[in-house]
Design a protein around this motif. Structure first.
Motif, PDB file in Angstrom:
ATOM      1  N   VAL A 161       0.848  -1.199   0.000  1.00  0.00           N
ATOM      2  CA  VAL A 161       0.000   0.000   0.000  1.00  0.00           C
ATOM      3  C   VAL A 161       0.883   1.247   0.000  1.00  0.00           C
ATOM      4  CG1 VAL A 161      -1.648   1.351   1.365  1.00  0.00           C
ATOM      5  CG2 VAL A 161      -1.992  -1.119   1.068  1.00  0.00           C
ATOM      6  N   TRP A 162       1.884   1.256   0.852  1.00  0.00           N
ATOM      7  CA  TRP A 162       2.773   2.416   0.965  1.00  0.00           C
ATOM      8  C   TRP A 162       3.507   2.664  -0.352  1.00  0.00           C
ATOM      9  CZ3 TRP A 162       2.177   5.670   4.767  1.00  0.00           C
ATOM     10  CH2 TRP A 162       3.130   6.653   4.983  1.00  0.00           C
ATOM     11  N   ALA A 163       3.985   1.589  -0.977  1.00  0.00           N
ATOM     12  CA  ALA A 163       4.705   1.730  -2.247  1.00  0.00           C
ATOM     13  C   ALA A 163       3.779   2.245  -3.341  1.00  0.00           C
ATOM     14  CB  ALA A 163       5.313   0.389  -2.651  1.00  0.00           C
ATOM     15  N   MET A 164       2.565   1.699  -3.429  1.00  0.00           N
ATOM     16  CA  MET A 164       1.628   2.154  -4.463  1.00  0.00           C
ATOM     17  C   MET A 164       1.269   3.627  -4.275  1.00  0.00           C
ATOM     18  SD  MET A 164       1.229  -0.214  -6.712  1.00  0.00           S
ATOM     19  CE  MET A 164      -0.197   0.299  -7.649  1.00  0.00           C
ATOM     20  N   ARG A 165       1.208   4.064  -3.036  1.00  0.00           N
ATOM     21  CA  ARG A 165       0.916   5.479  -2.769  1.00  0.00           C
ATOM     22  C   ARG A 165       2.029   6.387  -3.278  1.00  0.00           C
ATOM     23  NH1 ARG A 165      -2.326   7.397   1.560  1.00  0.00           N
ATOM     24  NH2 ARG A 165      -0.531   8.648   2.108  1.00  0.00           N
ATOM     25  N   ASP A 210       3.469   6.186  -6.098  1.00  0.00           N
ATOM     26  CA  ASP A 210       3.279   6.352  -7.537  1.00  0.00           C
ATOM     27  C   ASP A 210       4.608   6.325  -8.296  1.00  0.00           C
ATOM     28  OD1 ASP A 210       1.340   6.483  -9.544  1.00  0.00           O
ATOM     29  OD2 ASP A 210       1.712   8.625  -9.842  1.00  0.00           O
ATOM     30  N   ASN A 211       5.593   5.663  -7.702  1.00  0.00           N
ATOM     31  CA  ASN A 211       6.920   5.568  -8.289  1.00  0.00           C
ATOM     32  C   ASN A 211       7.148   4.114  -8.700  1.00  0.00           C
ATOM     33  OD1 ASN A 211       9.744   5.101  -8.573  1.00  0.00           O
ATOM     34  ND2 ASN A 211      10.185   6.918  -7.326  1.00  0.00           N
ATOM     35  N   PRO A 212       7.237   3.832 -10.002  1.00  0.00           N
ATOM     36  CA  PRO A 212       7.351   2.433 -10.439  1.00  0.00           C
ATOM     37  C   PRO A 212       8.596   1.714  -9.902  1.00  0.00           C
ATOM     38  CG  PRO A 212       7.606   3.930 -12.296  1.00  0.00           C
ATOM     39  CD  PRO A 212       7.208   4.762 -11.121  1.00  0.00           C
ATOM     40  N   GLN A 213       9.687   2.458  -9.708  1.00  0.00           N
ATOM     41  CA  GLN A 213      10.896   1.827  -9.169  1.00  0.00           C
ATOM     42  C   GLN A 213      10.686   1.409  -7.708  1.00  0.00           C
ATOM     43  OE1 GLN A 213      11.162   4.896 -10.884  1.00  0.00           O
ATOM     44  NE2 GLN A 213      11.685   3.834 -12.775  1.00  0.00           N
ATOM     45  N   VAL A 214      10.039   2.264  -6.934  1.00  0.00           N
ATOM     46  CA  VAL A 214       9.740   1.944  -5.534  1.00  0.00           C
ATOM     47  C   VAL A 214       8.781   0.751  -5.474  1.00  0.00           C
ATOM     48  CG1 VAL A 214       8.579   2.788  -3.436  1.00  0.00           C
ATOM     49  CG2 VAL A 214      10.188   4.265  -4.667  1.00  0.00           C
ATOM     50  N   ILE A 215       7.772   0.790  -6.323  1.00  0.00           N
ATOM     51  CA  ILE A 215       6.788  -0.300  -6.360  1.00  0.00           C
ATOM     52  C   ILE A 215       7.477  -1.606  -6.736  1.00  0.00           C
ATOM     53  CG2 ILE A 215       4.731  -1.182  -7.532  1.00  0.00           C
ATOM     54  CD1 ILE A 215       3.890   1.854  -7.797  1.00  0.00           C
ATOM     55  N   HIS A 216       8.297  -1.573  -7.753  1.00  0.00           N
ATOM     56  CA  HIS A 216       8.991  -2.774  -8.224  1.00  0.00           C
ATOM     57  C   HIS A 216       9.851  -3.383  -7.115  1.00  0.00           C
ATOM     58  CE1 HIS A 216      10.816  -5.508 -11.117  1.00  0.00           C
ATOM     59  NE2 HIS A 216      11.966  -5.220 -10.533  1.00  0.00           N
ATOM     60  N   LEU A 263       5.160  -5.529 -14.445  1.00  0.00           N
ATOM     61  CA  LEU A 263       4.651  -4.322 -15.108  1.00  0.00           C
ATOM     62  C   LEU A 263       5.396  -3.050 -14.692  1.00  0.00           C
ATOM     63  CD1 LEU A 263       0.836  -5.098 -14.905  1.00  0.00           C
ATOM     64  CD2 LEU A 263       2.189  -4.874 -17.014  1.00  0.00           C
ATOM     65  N   THR A 264       6.016  -3.058 -13.526  1.00  0.00           N
ATOM     66  CA  THR A 264       6.699  -1.847 -13.049  1.00  0.00           C
ATOM     67  C   THR A 264       8.204  -1.908 -13.273  1.00  0.00           C
ATOM     68  OG1 THR A 264       6.750  -2.781 -10.810  1.00  0.00           O
ATOM     69  CG2 THR A 264       4.943  -1.253 -11.339  1.00  0.00           C
ATOM     70  N   ASP A 265       8.677  -2.934 -13.960  1.00  0.00           N
ATOM     71  CA  ASP A 265      10.103  -3.047 -14.268  1.00  0.00           C
ATOM     72  C   ASP A 265      10.424  -2.183 -15.487  1.00  0.00           C
ATOM     73  OD1 ASP A 265      12.723  -3.928 -14.103  1.00  0.00           O
ATOM     74  OD2 ASP A 265      12.342  -5.693 -15.335  1.00  0.00           O
ATOM     75  N   SER A 266      11.403  -1.308 -15.353  1.00  0.00           N
ATOM     76  CA  SER A 266      11.889  -0.476 -16.473  1.00  0.00           C
ATOM     77  C   SER A 266      10.797   0.379 -17.105  1.00  0.00           C
ATOM     78  CB  SER A 266      12.533  -1.362 -17.544  1.00  0.00           C
ATOM     79  OG  SER A 266      13.552  -2.140 -16.995  1.00  0.00           O
ATOM     80  N   THR A 267      10.025   1.054 -16.279  1.00  0.00           N
ATOM     81  CA  THR A 267       9.002   1.964 -16.797  1.00  0.00           C
ATOM     82  C   THR A 267       9.092   3.288 -16.027  1.00  0.00           C
ATOM     83  OG1 THR A 267       6.642   2.209 -17.275  1.00  0.00           O
ATOM     84  CG2 THR A 267       7.212   1.052 -15.254  1.00  0.00           C
ATOM     85  N   THR A 268       8.590   4.338 -16.630  1.00  0.00           N
ATOM     86  CA  THR A 268       8.668   5.657 -15.989  1.00  0.00           C
ATOM     87  C   THR A 268       7.369   6.052 -15.293  1.00  0.00           C
ATOM     88  OG1 THR A 268       8.072   6.714 -18.074  1.00  0.00           O
ATOM     89  CG2 THR A 268      10.431   6.500 -17.575  1.00  0.00           C
ATOM     90  N   SER A 269       6.305   5.305 -15.561  1.00  0.00           N
ATOM     91  CA  SER A 269       5.042   5.575 -14.870  1.00  0.00           C
ATOM     92  C   SER A 269       4.378   4.235 -14.537  1.00  0.00           C
ATOM     93  CB  SER A 269       4.113   6.441 -15.724  1.00  0.00           C
ATOM     94  OG  SER A 269       3.759   5.755 -16.900  1.00  0.00           O
ATOM     95  N   VAL A 270       3.496   4.271 -13.574  1.00  0.00           N
ATOM     96  CA  VAL A 270       2.822   3.049 -13.138  1.00  0.00           C
ATOM     97  C   VAL A 270       1.714   2.722 -14.141  1.00  0.00           C
ATOM     98  CG1 VAL A 270       1.562   1.922 -11.273  1.00  0.00           C
ATOM     99  CG2 VAL A 270       3.319   3.620 -10.734  1.00  0.00           C
ATOM    100  N   PRO A 271       1.813   1.585 -14.825  1.00  0.00           N
ATOM    101  CA  PRO A 271       0.791   1.231 -15.813  1.00  0.00           C
ATOM    102  C   PRO A 271      -0.574   0.982 -15.166  1.00  0.00           C
ATOM    103  CG  PRO A 271       2.751  -0.156 -16.055  1.00  0.00           C
ATOM    104  CD  PRO A 271       2.889   0.612 -14.777  1.00  0.00           C
TER     105      PRO A 271
END
Length: 154
Positions: free
Chosen positions: A30-34, A36-42, A110-118
């Motif tokens: 939840v914290w990572a999704m908040r 909105d950073n794909p690298q953090v999420i990944h 989906l969040t690997d090597s992307t600049t925005s969260v798909p």
């Protein structure tokens, strides 16, 4: 240590690992999704998956084994009502956990090597949370049943 205390200790320890790791990884997701950073999420999802595979998955296996051992040692009929309800709730929680892990693999991919969260990652996350809520409630109900062992039906 006698067999009963060994079984009880393993059962309580594995339930703590199962519940605690699940809550901890859900919080971090939840914290990572908040962010909105794909690298953090990944990175967070990668860690959550590692925790799920190293901690939660073994606990899912140890719980029924030690539970059945305790039932045997205490002489409870395995078809006692509160135990039957516990089996159903455990199955519900597990059935929700398995696809949630699959969704976490998808989010990580989906969040690997992307600049925005798909959008697909956001959708997978929402489904993952929707699966986690009944699993959480089922595990809480199991804790209640284990403590109270109520007479439920004839």
């Amino acid at each position: 240590m006698d067999a009963y205390l060994t079984a009880k200790w393993l059962h309580i320890l594995s339930s703590t690992v199962l519940f605690g790791t699940s809550i901890g990884t859900a919080f971090h997701m939840v914290w990572a999704m908040r962010s909105d950073n794909p690298q953090v999420i990944h990175r967070t999802v990668s860690g959550a998956l590692m925790a799920a595979l190293l901690c939660t998955a073994p606990a899912w296996l140890i719980q029924p084994a030690t539970g059945l051992w305790l039932i045997h040692l205490q002489g409870y009929p395995p078809t006692e009502a509160w135990l039957t309800l516990t089996y159903a709730l455990y199955a519900l929680a597990f059935i929700a956990w398995v696809p949630a892990i699959g969704l976490q693999f998808r989010i990580r991919s989906l969040t690997d090597s992307t600049t925005s969260v798909p959008l697909q990652a956001r959708r997978a996350y929402r489904i993952c949370i929707a699966l986690g809520c009944p699993a959480f409630l089922a595990l809480v109900a199991i804790f209640w049943l284990m403590i109270h062992r109520p007479p439920l039906w004839g």
